[in-house]
Design a protein around this motif. Sequence first.
Motif: not given
Length: 108
Positions: A32-38, A56-63, A65-67
Motif C-alpha cells: 500500500g505504500r510502495v508506488r513502484a519498484l525498478k 540495483l533496486v529502486a523503491v519509490h515510496l508513496q508515504w 515520499r522518497r526513493v
Amino acid sequence: MRIDVRASSAWPHEAVTLAHRRLAFALARFSGRVRALKVRLTDLNGPRGGLDKHCLVAVHLQWPRRVIVIEDVDADGGVAITRAAERAGRAVSRAIQAAREWRTPRRA
C-alpha cells in the motif's frame, strides 16, 4: 505495487522471474505504500566472470515520499537478487518506522 525488471542479455530469463518473486515477497506487507519498484540487472565484466552480477533496486515510496536505492554485486546472480530484496525490505521498514516516529508528538 508495480515491479519493472530489466536485465541485460547476460542474465537468463529465470533471473527476471526470480527478481520479481523475491521483491514481491519481501515488500508484500508494504504494497500500500510502495508506488513502484525498478530493478536493473547488469553484468559488469561480461564473459570474464568474477564478482560481476549487479542488481540495483529502486523503491519509490508513496508515504514517506522518497526513493530507496539498494545495490548488490555477487558472482551468482541469484544471491545478488536475494540479498538486494532482503535489504530493500529492511530499508523500507526502517523508513516507514522513522516517518511514523517523526509524526508522533513526544510526551514529556
